[in-house]
Design an enzyme around this catalytic site. Structure first.
Site, PDB file in Angstrom:
ATOM      1  N   HIS A   1       0.668  -1.310  -0.013  1.00  0.00           N
ATOM      2  CA  HIS A   1       0.019  -0.149   0.039  1.00  0.00           C
ATOM      3  C   HIS A   1       0.808   1.030   0.002  1.00  0.00           C
ATOM      4  O   HIS A   1       0.913   2.141  -0.659  1.00  0.00           O
ATOM      5  CB  HIS A   1      -0.906  -0.226   1.169  1.00  0.00           C
TER       6      HIS A   1
ATOM      7  N   ARG B   1       0.134   7.275 -10.425  1.00  0.00           N
ATOM      8  CA  ARG B   1      -1.022   6.467 -10.201  1.00  0.00           C
ATOM      9  C   ARG B   1      -2.137   7.016  -9.500  1.00  0.00           C
ATOM     10  O   ARG B   1      -3.059   7.224  -9.856  1.00  0.00           O
ATOM     11  CB  ARG B   1      -0.419   5.122  -9.547  1.00  0.00           C
TER      12      ARG B   1
ATOM     13  N   GLY C   1     -11.280  -3.428  -4.174  1.00  0.00           N
ATOM     14  CA  GLY C   1     -10.069  -3.607  -4.053  1.00  0.00           C
ATOM     15  C   GLY C   1      -9.562  -2.347  -3.237  1.00  0.00           C
ATOM     16  O   GLY C   1      -8.479  -1.789  -4.004  1.00  0.00           O
TER      17      GLY C   1
ATOM     18  N   GLU D   1     -12.644  -4.520   0.341  1.00  0.00           N
ATOM     19  CA  GLU D   1     -11.565  -4.957   0.348  1.00  0.00           C
ATOM     20  C   GLU D   1     -11.272  -6.301   1.131  1.00  0.00           C
ATOM     21  O   GLU D   1     -12.148  -6.543   2.126  1.00  0.00           O
ATOM     22  CB  GLU D   1     -10.671  -3.922   1.455  1.00  0.00           C
TER      23      GLU D   1
ATOM     24  N   GLU E   1     -16.146 -10.908  -5.403  1.00  0.00           N
ATOM     25  CA  GLU E   1     -16.801 -11.681  -6.299  1.00  0.00           C
ATOM     26  C   GLU E   1     -18.024 -12.040  -5.243  1.00  0.00           C
ATOM     27  O   GLU E   1     -19.099 -12.931  -5.461  1.00  0.00           O
ATOM     28  CB  GLU E   1     -16.200 -12.836  -6.408  1.00  0.00           C
TER      29      GLU E   1
ATOM     30  N   GLU F   1      -8.582  -0.175  -8.975  1.00  0.00           N
ATOM     31  CA  GLU F   1      -7.139  -0.200  -9.533  1.00  0.00           C
ATOM     32  C   GLU F   1      -6.626  -1.703  -9.391  1.00  0.00           C
ATOM     33  O   GLU F   1      -6.067  -2.002  -8.260  1.00  0.00           O
ATOM     34  CB  GLU F   1      -6.116   0.730  -8.565  1.00  0.00           C
TER      35      GLU F   1
ATOM     36  N   GLU G   1      -1.640 -11.158 -12.114  1.00  0.00           N
ATOM     37  CA  GLU G   1      -2.319 -11.399 -10.870  1.00  0.00           C
ATOM     38  C   GLU G   1      -3.829 -11.590 -10.938  1.00  0.00           C
ATOM     39  O   GLU G   1      -4.518 -12.043 -10.122  1.00  0.00           O
ATOM     40  CB  GLU G   1      -2.403 -10.013 -10.028  1.00  0.00           C
TER      41      GLU G   1
HETATM   42  N1  LIG Z   1      -3.326  -3.154  -8.993  1.00  0.00           N
HETATM   43  C1  LIG Z   1      -3.096  -4.201  -8.262  1.00  0.00           C
HETATM   44  N2  LIG Z   1      -2.347  -5.300  -8.811  1.00  0.00           N
HETATM   45  N3  LIG Z   1      -3.270  -4.234  -6.973  1.00  0.00           N
HETATM   46  C2  LIG Z   1      -3.585  -3.132  -6.341  1.00  0.00           C
HETATM   47  C3  LIG Z   1      -5.142  -3.302  -5.482  1.00  0.00           C
HETATM   48  C4  LIG Z   1      -4.874  -4.476  -4.748  1.00  0.00           C
HETATM   49  C5  LIG Z   1      -6.025  -4.326  -3.527  1.00  0.00           C
HETATM   50  O1  LIG Z   1      -7.355  -4.841  -3.953  1.00  0.00           O
HETATM   51  C6  LIG Z   1      -7.558  -5.920  -3.037  1.00  0.00           C
HETATM   52  N4  LIG Z   1      -8.254  -6.977  -3.839  1.00  0.00           N
HETATM   53  C7  LIG Z   1      -7.617  -7.627  -4.968  1.00  0.00           C
HETATM   54  N5  LIG Z   1      -8.373  -8.597  -5.185  1.00  0.00           N
HETATM   55  C8  LIG Z   1      -9.730  -8.376  -4.517  1.00  0.00           C
HETATM   56  C9  LIG Z   1     -10.986  -8.950  -4.681  1.00  0.00           C
HETATM   57  N6  LIG Z   1     -11.365  -9.821  -5.612  1.00  0.00           N
HETATM   58  N7  LIG Z   1     -11.779  -8.493  -3.599  1.00  0.00           N
HETATM   59  C10 LIG Z   1     -11.486  -7.711  -2.779  1.00  0.00           C
HETATM   60  N8  LIG Z   1     -10.315  -7.180  -2.693  1.00  0.00           N
HETATM   61  C11 LIG Z   1      -9.322  -7.655  -3.582  1.00  0.00           C
HETATM   62  C12 LIG Z   1      -6.167  -6.447  -2.307  1.00  0.00           C
HETATM   63  O2  LIG Z   1      -6.271  -6.893  -1.074  1.00  0.00           O
HETATM   64  C13 LIG Z   1      -5.433  -4.883  -2.432  1.00  0.00           C
HETATM   65  O3  LIG Z   1      -5.777  -4.261  -1.100  1.00  0.00           O
END
Ligand SMILES: NC(=[NH2+])NCCC[C@H]1O[C@@H](n2cnc3c(N)ncnc32)[C@H](O)[C@@H]1O
Length: 419
Positions: A100, A109, A133, A156, A185, A199, A208
């Site tokens: 974070h 960003r 997220g 989250e 989901e 994001e 990912e």
């Molecule tokens: N740009 C990225 N690559 N990652 C940046 C966002 C990632 C944030 O989204 C949350 N996160 C990711 N997938 C999910 C999901 N399916 N549901 C809820 N939170 C999520 C994760 O825990 C993190 O706090």
């Protein structure tokens, strides 16, 4: 290689599952069978306790016995029960501040999301927003503080959610922002939303595969005519020079301290050029052609099944003579205006824009090739999602170098990211 009879060699082949990607080792590469974690192999013989003779899709070779588990036994059950999304590790990493801090420290960003909110603050009045997220909730706080939405559902999945609630309260936004801890989901919202913002972008845009969660939330919670932020995304590619990286990892072995270490170069190629280089910083002058958008994603029409295999074409007229060491990729995403005809906001992670924490991704060829102005590099890029490890993929690049008639060269290389 020392072998001893450990099992009757003419027994029926036994089904096994690979529990990790193959490793190249001292055993001659031509004798070794290539495989990826999750592959189903047939073991024909076990000449030693270390190396077995196996078959995968009609190809036979030696495999390290420790990399296999018998199909159907307890260990394989471990594999089959091992979460293909690796959510424990994934959300565990987002439960700490490190990632974070990296994302919030990325001004390009984070400011772009803020700019999207500010540019649309009037239109956001009385809208219902889902921030999928949300992490620390920064985008939700932008919405609540810089516009007047009626509600923001900040979703989250990681344990960060409990701190996000504190941040919402600390910043006086608890009337507008509701933090829901859970996967996008699975969470239940009391209503559909007007705007789904997230994001979700990873290296090469989709690594990912958080994008699947965004599409799932879109299908469940975005109302008819609702807006997706980002609204669209592109993967950008360019043939490039990478003299520094090549010198550091390959040329180095030519004569370190006056010694000839070139027999290590095949090992260096395997170790350093087999996987993509994340966090590469390409200089604009390293680009041998104009970068081109090879993949375009429309976040309204993209389907989850489309993520299994995403293909792009390219055709690069060489603009700068130089050494073709590889390809560099990056992405850009676009936030359409909530106002008809309003300005689109862009977040670009390429070398001609403000640096971001994603930087760029470098795919090194096995052998550099000289290119001259007038040559052309054409071909395809294919992102193939890993059928077992659902956050991973491979990137296959096929290229043809068209230069004066007799020097056409072509090549293909597949890069795992990471399984
Ligand atoms: N740009 C990225 N690559 N990652 C940046 C966002 C990632 C944030 O989204 C949350 N996160 C990711 N997938 C999910 C999901 N399916 N549901 C809820 N939170 C999520 C994760 O825990 C993190 O706090």
């Amino acid at each position: 290689m020392e072998t001893e009879k450990t099992e009757k060699e003419d027994a029926a082949p036994q089904p096994y599952v690979a529990i990790r990607d193959d490793r190249k080792s001292s055993l001659s590469l031509c004798l070794q069978l290539s495989f990826s974690s999750g592959d189903a192999l047939l073991v024909h013989a076990k000449p030693s306790s270390v190396w077995w003779w196996a078959e995968l899709r009609g190809v036979t070779g030696y495999v390290p016995a420790s990399y296999l588990c018998q199909s159907g036994d307890a260990e394989e059950d471990d594999i089959s029960t091992e979460d293909p999304w690796q959510d424990e590790e994934y959300f565990g990493s987002y439960g700490t501040l490190r990632l974070h801090l990296e994302m919030l420290s990325d001004k390009s960003r984070t400011d772009t999301y803020r700019r999207a909110v500010v540019s649309n603050s009037i239109s956001l009045t009385n809208k219902v927003v889902m921030d999928l997220g949300c992490g620390t909730g920064v985008i939700s706080l932008f919405c609540a503080q810089l516009a007047r939405p009626s509600l923001v559902y900040a979703v989250e999945a990681s344990s960060m959610a409990e701190y996000t609630r504190q941040l919402v309260k600390q910043n006086g936004c608890e009337e507008v922002v509701t933090v829901l801890q859970g996967r996008g989901e699975e969470v239940e919202l009391p209503e559909k939303v007007d705007l789904l913002v997230s994001e979700w972008m990873g290296n090469c845009l989709v690594f990912e595969f958080m994008v699947e969660s965004v599409l799932s939330a879109r299908d469940r919670w975005l109302r008819e005519g609702g807006v997706m932020w980002p609204s669209s995304a592109v993967l950008v590619l360019v043939p490039c020079q990478a003299h520094d990286y090549f010198a550091e990892k390959m040329a180095f072995w030519e004569c370190p301290y006056g010694l000839d270490f070139t027999p290590l170069q095949p090992l260096a190629q395997q170790e350093f050029f087999t996987k993509p280089k994340f966090s590469h910083v390409i200089e604009p002058s390293d680009c041998l052609a104009d970068p081109c958008n090879v993949i375009c994603l429309n976040m309204y029409t993209l389907q989850i099944k489309d993520l299994e295999e995403i293909t792009g074409q390219f055709n690069f007229p060489v603009e700068t003579s130089g050494t073709f060491h590889g390809f560099t990729a990056w992405f850009a995403v676009y936030f359409e205006s909530l106002e008809v005809g309003g300005a689109t906001v862009e977040l670009n992670t390429g070398p001609h824009s403000e640096p971001t924490h994603w930087k760029q991704t470098l795919f090194m060829l096995d052998k550099p090739v000289s290119l001259n102005v007038g040559d052309c590099v054409t071909g395809t890029i294919v992102l193939r999602r890993n059928p077992v490890w659902r956050r991973h993929m491979s990137v296959t690049l096929d290229w043809n170098i068209i230069s004066d008639a007799d020097k056409c060269q072509s090549g293909t290389k597949t890069f795992p990211m990471w399984r």
